[in-house]
Design an enzyme around this catalytic site. Structure first.
Site, short mmCIF file in Angstrom:
data_model
loop_
_atom_site.label_atom_id
_atom_site.label_comp_id
_atom_site.label_asym_id
_atom_site.label_seq_id
_atom_site.Cartn_x
_atom_site.Cartn_y
_atom_site.Cartn_z
CG ASN A 91 -7.16 -1.55 1.99
OD1 ASN A 91 -6.47 -1.38 1.01
ND2 ASN A 91 -6.65 -1.73 3.20
CB CYS A 143 -0.95 -0.01 1.18
SG CYS A 143 -1.98 -1.50 1.23
CG HIS A 159 -3.53 2.80 2.32
ND1 HIS A 159 -4.11 2.16 1.24
CD2 HIS A 159 -3.45 1.87 3.31
CE1 HIS A 159 -4.37 0.92 1.56
NE2 HIS A 159 -3.99 0.71 2.81
#
Length: 347
Positions: free
Chosen positions: A297, A122, A267
């Protein structure tokens, strides 16, 4: 490590953004039907997520990446043939070999571009952005395409509600180049980027099988070695203990304070975590962009998808100060400060 490459050079900026989310919408009710001991209300209250997108059976990371890349190139007004680099951040590439960037290059027709992948989960998009910025700073005519793409839903354990409720699939992209018409040393574009590695915490997020230590076998498939594992409490503590300091240090080097930031583009790990992070970083006055409510996500794609949505919605104004932040497996943190310049292609 700070990646400040200005030194009186032409400003390096984002010339265009793009993103792609697959067609299939998976709601919290859909997840509840598959994941034991959970409810739609529990998912929303703990994560801030209402729905996410799942890739179609015939879609892989490169397919998502190509859609996002074409949108970014179109906004930048740049033909793929003019690209010098195609850099893809992914941990869920099409296959171990070849690099997913090679597949993207072929599909786009970017025949003159060098291409390579970055695997830092990420944080990967921020790392790729730093590399692209360095290339452009060294040779201002360079044009680089940076993509974050992940298909995590192929690797989640639906018996584990802590991870399976979070993830979706998607891709985001940015075209990076020198700011047209700018003078050397102008405080525009990417002002500075900070990258931090914390390998001592690598066990917090892992997918232990499928590499050279535990090659794929009937045994690794049977014991779930190819599924994503995450220590939720440990990850939360890592983020809140480490990321605010990285952001503060970056802002200080750029002569800015948290109160100067107009937009925070983090993120999209988890809505409650991101809200806590913004508060801990003194970013209460900034607009924190949270497309995770409908995307979940999406790993490396989280930051560029959020940036593209902010860009195309008209939320980002010329001259706005934009703070980007990636964090996750490795463990790693990547942050960038951007003085926004509206792409010539508009929205």
């Amino acid at each position: 490590m700070s990646i400040d490459t200005t030194n009186g050079a032409l400003p390096v900026t984002i010339l265009g953004t793009g993103s792609y989310l697959p067609e299939r919408v998976v709601t919290n009710d859909d997840i509840v039907a598959r994941v034991p001991n959970t409810s739609a209300e529990w998912i929303e209250s703990r994560t801030g997520i209402l729905s996410r997108r799942y890739a179609a059976p015939d879609e892989a990371a490169s397919d998502l990446a190509v859609h996002a890349a074409r949108a970014a190139l179109d906004q930048a007004g740049l033909a793929a043939e003019r690209l010098d680099f195609v850099i893809v951040s992914t941990t869920t590439g099409d296959a171990p070999i070849p690099a997913t960037s090679s597949l993207v290059q072929r599909a786009l027709g970017a025949h003159q571009a060098a291409c390579f992948d970055i695997n830092i989960a990420c944080t990967g998009f921020m790392s790729a952005l730093a590399v692209a910025r360095a290339f452009v700073a060294l040779r201002p005519e360079t044009k680089a395409l940076v993509i974050g793409t992940d298909v995590y839903t192929r690797f989640v354990d639906f018996e584990d509600r802590a991870t399976s409720v979070l993830f979706g699939d998607g891709a985001g992209a940015a075209v990076v180049g020198a700011l047209p018409g700018a003078v050397p040393g102008a405080e525009r574009g990417l002002l500075d980027i900070e990258l931090v590695g914390r390998g001592d915490a690598h066990e917090l997020i892992s997918m232990e099988a499928g590499g050279s230590r535990r090659p794929a076998s009937a045994e690794t498939v049977a014991d779930g070695g190819h599924l994503l594992r995450m220590q939720g409490r440990g990850v939360k503590d890592f983020v809140l203990d480490n990321v605010p300091g990285v952001l503060a240090g970056l802002l200080k080097r750029c002569g800015q304070e948290a109160s100067d930031v107009h937009h925070f583009v983090p993120h999209q790990a988890n809505g409650t975590l991101v809200t806590a992070l913004a508060a801990a970083s003194g970013l209460d006055g900034a607009h924190t962009h949270l497309p995770l409510r409908h995307s979940g996500n999406i790993g490396s794609a989280s930051v560029p998808v959020a940036l593209d949505e902010a860009n195309r919605s008209g939320a980002l104004r010329d001259g706005d100060l934009v703070l980007l932040a990636g964090f996750g497996a490795g463990m790693a943190v990547g942050a960038g400060l951007l003085r926004w310049s509206t792409p010539r292609g508009g929205r």
